[in-house]
Enzyme design. Sequence first.
Site, PDB file in Angstrom:
ATOM      1  N   SER A  84       0.796  -1.235   0.000  1.00 47.88           N
ATOM      2  CA  SER A  84       0.000   0.000   0.000  1.00 47.88           C
ATOM      3  C   SER A  84       0.828   1.285   0.000  1.00 47.88           C
ATOM      4  O   SER A  84       0.286   2.354  -0.279  1.00 47.88           O
ATOM      5  CB  SER A  84      -0.884   0.044   1.232  1.00 47.88           C
ATOM      6  OG  SER A  84      -2.178  -0.362   0.923  1.00 47.88           O
ATOM      7  N   LYS A  87       0.775   3.487  -2.954  1.00 49.53           N
ATOM      8  CA  LYS A  87      -0.370   4.375  -3.228  1.00 49.53           C
ATOM      9  C   LYS A  87       0.024   5.851  -3.111  1.00 49.53           C
ATOM     10  O   LYS A  87      -0.435   6.694  -3.874  1.00 49.53           O
ATOM     11  CB  LYS A  87      -1.516   4.086  -2.243  1.00 49.53           C
ATOM     12  CG  LYS A  87      -2.151   2.719  -2.481  1.00 49.53           C
ATOM     13  CD  LYS A  87      -3.057   2.286  -1.335  1.00 49.53           C
ATOM     14  CE  LYS A  87      -3.674   0.924  -1.639  1.00 49.53           C
ATOM     15  NZ  LYS A  87      -4.209   0.225  -0.484  1.00 49.53           N
ATOM     16  N   TYR A 210      -2.367  -2.241 -10.728  1.00 47.64           N
ATOM     17  CA  TYR A 210      -2.359  -1.975  -9.276  1.00 47.64           C
ATOM     18  C   TYR A 210      -1.666  -3.116  -8.509  1.00 47.64           C
ATOM     19  O   TYR A 210      -0.875  -2.876  -7.599  1.00 47.64           O
ATOM     20  CB  TYR A 210      -3.811  -1.782  -8.783  1.00 47.64           C
ATOM     21  CG  TYR A 210      -3.929  -1.837  -7.290  1.00 47.64           C
ATOM     22  CD1 TYR A 210      -3.598  -0.723  -6.503  1.00 47.64           C
ATOM     23  CD2 TYR A 210      -4.344  -2.997  -6.637  1.00 47.64           C
ATOM     24  CE1 TYR A 210      -3.678  -0.783  -5.120  1.00 47.64           C
ATOM     25  CE2 TYR A 210      -4.429  -3.063  -5.268  1.00 47.64           C
ATOM     26  CZ  TYR A 210      -4.094  -1.959  -4.506  1.00 47.64           C
ATOM     27  OH  TYR A 210      -4.160  -2.017  -3.135  1.00 47.64           O
ATOM     28  N   TYR A 262      -4.870   4.157   7.159  1.00 52.55           N
ATOM     29  CA  TYR A 262      -6.251   3.669   7.021  1.00 52.55           C
ATOM     30  C   TYR A 262      -7.149   4.307   8.086  1.00 52.55           C
ATOM     31  O   TYR A 262      -7.036   5.507   8.336  1.00 52.55           O
ATOM     32  CB  TYR A 262      -6.297   2.133   7.087  1.00 52.55           C
ATOM     33  CG  TYR A 262      -5.174   1.452   6.344  1.00 52.55           C
ATOM     34  CD1 TYR A 262      -5.058   1.595   4.959  1.00 52.55           C
ATOM     35  CD2 TYR A 262      -4.222   0.689   6.997  1.00 52.55           C
ATOM     36  CE1 TYR A 262      -4.030   0.979   4.269  1.00 52.55           C
ATOM     37  CE2 TYR A 262      -3.194   0.067   6.301  1.00 52.55           C
ATOM     38  CZ  TYR A 262      -3.106   0.226   4.942  1.00 52.55           C
ATOM     39  OH  TYR A 262      -2.085  -0.377   4.266  1.00 52.55           O
ATOM     40  N   VAL A 280       0.782  -3.675   4.014  1.00 52.04           N
ATOM     41  CA  VAL A 280       0.596  -4.964   4.704  1.00 52.04           C
ATOM     42  C   VAL A 280       1.829  -5.855   4.751  1.00 52.04           C
ATOM     43  O   VAL A 280       1.804  -6.865   5.447  1.00 52.04           O
ATOM     44  CB  VAL A 280      -0.548  -5.830   4.126  1.00 52.04           C
ATOM     45  CG1 VAL A 280      -1.894  -5.284   4.470  1.00 52.04           C
ATOM     46  CG2 VAL A 280      -0.388  -6.078   2.661  1.00 52.04           C
TER      47      VAL A 280
HETATM   48  N1  GLN Z   1      -1.820  -5.257  -2.348  1.00 54.49           N
HETATM   49  C1  GLN Z   1      -2.555  -5.119  -1.131  1.00 54.49           C
HETATM   50  C2  GLN Z   1      -4.044  -5.179  -1.420  1.00 54.49           C
HETATM   51  O1  GLN Z   1      -4.472  -4.622  -2.376  1.00 54.49           O
HETATM   52  C3  GLN Z   1      -2.201  -3.809  -0.489  1.00 54.49           C
HETATM   53  C4  GLN Z   1      -2.954  -3.579   0.773  1.00 54.49           C
HETATM   54  C5  GLN Z   1      -2.156  -2.933   1.857  1.00 54.49           C
HETATM   55  O2  GLN Z   1      -0.928  -2.873   1.861  1.00 54.49           O
HETATM   56  N2  GLN Z   1      -2.892  -2.503   2.859  1.00 54.49           N
HETATM   57  O3  GLN Z   1      -4.813  -5.790  -0.734  1.00 54.49           O
END
Ligand code: GLN
Length: 348
Positions: A84, A87, A210, A262, A280
């Site tokens: 993530s 992003k 993505y 988040y 994550v």
């Molecule tokens: N690739 C992971 C997903 O899309 C990224 C999520 C994350 O790092 N919170 O679920």
Amino acid sequence: MLDPAAWHGVPQEASTGALPGWDRVEEVVRDAHARYADERRGSVADYIPVLAEVDPELFGLAVIEVGGGLHDAGDALHPFSIQSISKMFVYALAIQEHGHERVREIVGVNNTGLAFNSVMALELNDGHPMNPMVNAGAIATTALMPGATSVEQWERMREGLSAFAGRPLSLDGVVYASEAATNDRNRALGRLLRSYGRLAGDPDEVVDVYTRQCALGVTAHDLAVMGATLADGGVNPVTGERVVSADVCRDTLAVVASTGLYERSGDWLFEIGLPAKSGVSGGIVAIAPGKGAVAGFSPRLDEAGNSVRSQMAVGYLSRALGLNLFASSAVPHPASSPASPSAPLELS
Ligand code: GLN
């Protein structure tokens, strides 16, 4: 699990504009690594099968100063997938390409208050993603990458993220394959966005780009360089290359401050006072504008998907280095100086 006891007793330093000297930063980075060496709370992500196989003991820290000073401790050079955290940088590239207003309109700048993979958040907001730092908003942002095909979009994105890192980043094929085989939920988000007319192009192709961006291999050191580029008005402090404009950095960091962890972003901002983005696989990078960036990597996560140990160590570093954006200490007041010509204010 953002536990304020983690830095209990550490004085809240307030810095007036620069990091302390290189030696002091180095000492604080080493202290931070030693301080959380035995922290074992949380559990590794397992919804992406290959992430469950990672060594949970890994722990790396890195600080990069805007002046180019580098500090690494522990497993700072151990590779992992960016997840993530991508992003934030893809969002910066999208604003650089399309401008502040257009991206704001298409993706939004607010926290949904719901989990990173929430479908309900989209349904509640008429299909508008609201938040570029959760999956739906990030998929909508990925769709904004320039390129005639998804292959071109992916290449432009990889080049852009590599410029942030100051070295060519490459795909972790094992993580990509593992996530691509199990990402039904993200594909559902892509199709839902499309059904609301909020995604141009083939949703499966956009989700594929993505998924690739999330599987890009980085280290904690890379994350700190990438973050330090956002702290340095868009110029990579190690390579000297301009990656995005200073306005783009400001916009990106403003959004990340309220969305980067988040639904726990408010807790983080309240405790640490810095924009930060987590992923994550266990990474977190916090950005101190005009000063530098602090990155941590440790795979065990709390319930929101944020690395327990990285939050603690990055929180400690931010505090000990005086990085909280909201902290200040009073300067000597001119009215209290005998040389001051101004009379004391009469309050009626
Ligand atoms: N690739 C992971 C997903 O899309 C990224 C999520 C994350 O790092 N919170 O679920």
